[in-house]
Motif scaffolding. Structure first.
Motif, PDB file in Angstrom:
ATOM      1  N   VAL A  74       0.799  -1.193   0.055  1.00 59.86           N
ATOM      2  CA  VAL A  74       0.080   0.144   0.092  1.00 59.86           C
ATOM      3  C   VAL A  74       1.050   1.406   0.154  1.00 59.86           C
ATOM      4  O   VAL A  74       1.747   1.380   0.877  1.00 59.86           O
ATOM      5  CB  VAL A  74      -0.822   0.079   1.243  1.00 59.86           C
ATOM      6  N   GLU A  75       0.944   2.178  -1.005  1.00 59.91           N
ATOM      7  CA  GLU A  75       1.670   3.238  -0.902  1.00 59.91           C
ATOM      8  C   GLU A  75       1.281   4.286   0.001  1.00 59.91           C
ATOM      9  O   GLU A  75       2.029   4.857   0.891  1.00 59.91           O
ATOM     10  CB  GLU A  75       1.382   4.031  -2.431  1.00 59.91           C
ATOM     11  N   GLU A  76       0.122   4.643   0.392  1.00 61.15           N
ATOM     12  CA  GLU A  76      -0.311   5.268   1.470  1.00 61.15           C
ATOM     13  C   GLU A  76      -1.648   4.923   1.862  1.00 61.15           C
ATOM     14  O   GLU A  76      -2.521   4.517   1.072  1.00 61.15           O
ATOM     15  CB  GLU A  76      -0.588   6.777   0.636  1.00 61.15           C
ATOM     16  N   MET A  77      -1.936   5.055   3.083  1.00 61.14           N
ATOM     17  CA  MET A  77      -3.201   4.719   3.915  1.00 61.14           C
ATOM     18  C   MET A  77      -3.406   5.777   4.806  1.00 61.14           C
ATOM     19  O   MET A  77      -2.448   6.230   5.623  1.00 61.14           O
ATOM     20  CB  MET A  77      -3.177   3.487   4.585  1.00 61.14           C
ATOM     21  N   VAL A 108      -7.029   4.939   0.986  1.00 57.08           N
ATOM     22  CA  VAL A 108      -6.064   3.923   0.297  1.00 57.08           C
ATOM     23  C   VAL A 108      -5.680   4.129  -0.850  1.00 57.08           C
ATOM     24  O   VAL A 108      -6.370   4.303  -1.820  1.00 57.08           O
ATOM     25  CB  VAL A 108      -6.601   2.467   0.592  1.00 57.08           C
ATOM     26  N   LEU A 110      -3.100   2.740  -3.822  1.00 53.77           N
ATOM     27  CA  LEU A 110      -2.187   1.688  -4.334  1.00 53.77           C
ATOM     28  C   LEU A 110      -1.380   2.052  -5.635  1.00 53.77           C
ATOM     29  O   LEU A 110      -2.076   3.014  -6.527  1.00 53.77           O
ATOM     30  CB  LEU A 110      -3.172   0.446  -4.815  1.00 53.77           C
ATOM     31  N   ARG A 249      -1.485   5.459  -9.996  1.00 54.06           N
ATOM     32  CA  ARG A 249      -1.932   5.205  -8.792  1.00 54.06           C
ATOM     33  C   ARG A 249      -3.619   5.086  -8.619  1.00 54.06           C
ATOM     34  O   ARG A 249      -4.222   5.631  -9.540  1.00 54.06           O
ATOM     35  CB  ARG A 249      -1.703   6.571  -7.564  1.00 54.06           C
TER      36      ARG A 249
END
Length: 265
Positions: A74-77, A108, A110, A249
């Protein structure tokens, strides 16, 4: 632990209650992931005396470079809760327990690379290899069929290009390629819609017919695979409001119903 944390000072004036909860919450949430580049927690609890009754105004988590269950990047959450009732005694012991369920707004992100990496995970591959459903094996003389080398390329307007190899396990392989639209169904499932099949012109007429059948079968498999209920953490239920592609993304927005803080990811 209590004494050590209450002695902390913050030049910005953050009080000891928020500092203590930031520390405990960061440690708790970081343990949900197999790997994490960064996990930051921002707690709002004013005045700090509210913490003694187990009440905080909200807390927000931002994470980057996360890995769930060793295979899912996961790139960012990020998520932010409403008011939360917590067990103050658990904070003193270095843990975080909720007194009652709460909700959090969640996002989230991805990456395209992370999605393609997920197709190499055993949990995913086992749903794509040695498939023996009659609808598939009728085109392979009864042999089980496998889908390998799955690659995704994200496109604008919530579309993606999907390529894969269909292995008929009889010595024949057929390259598959299609463009799909992705959406959300029942707030919990990513749906793959309107496939535009783009098979190679070098395939024979018979191969193209088989390829079209297998392309639609692969779409159906994927359509039933990405269901959030299959991947929920213990005590946390995710729901989606929207998704969108943005360059390389894929961005999901929704919320989480948190019954309890899970022990691991």
């Amino acid at each position: 632990m209590f004494g050590g944390l209450t002695g902390l000072t913050d030049p910005k004036g953050t009080d000891w209650g928020e500092q203590m909860l930031n520390t405990v919450a960061s440690q708790t949430i970081r343990h949900l992931f197999s790997q994490s580049e960064s996990v930051e927690v921002f707690v709002r609890c004013y005045p700090s005396s509210k913490l003694l009754q187990g009440s905080i105004d909200s807390f927000r988590m931002n994470g980057r470079g996360l890995v769930i269950r060793k295979d899912f990047a996961v790139e960012e959450m990020s998520f932010e809760t409403d008011a939360v009732a917590i067990d103050f005694a658990s904070v003193l012991s270095g843990k975080l327990k909720l007194k009652q369920p709460t909700q959090a707004v969640a996002q989230v992100i991805l990456s395209e690379d992370g999605i393609n990496q997920a197709f190499q995970a055993e949990l995913v591959k086992q749903r794509l290899l040695n498939l023996s459903a009659p609808a598939l094996t009728t085109v392979s003389g009864g042999q089980p069929i496998s889908f390998t080398n799955v690659q995704v390329k994200l496109l604008p307007n919530n579309c993606l290009n999907l390529a894969a190899i269909a292995d008929l396990n009889n010595g024949e392989t057929i390259p598959l390629c299609m463009t799909l639209t992705i959406g959300i169904e029942k707030r919990r499932r990513v749906s793959f819609q309107s496939p535009n099949i783009e098979l190679s012109s070098e395939l024979s007429s018979a191969q193209r017919q088989v390829g079209e059948t297998l392309s639609l079968a692969l779409v159906e498999i994927l359509d039933n695979m990405v269901d959030l209920d299959r991947f929920d953490l213990d005590g946390v239920k995710m729901r989606l409001n929207r998704l969108e592609t943005d360059g390389q993304r894929l961005i999901f927005s929704g919320y989480a119903e948190i019954e309890r803080i899970p022990r691991s990811g």
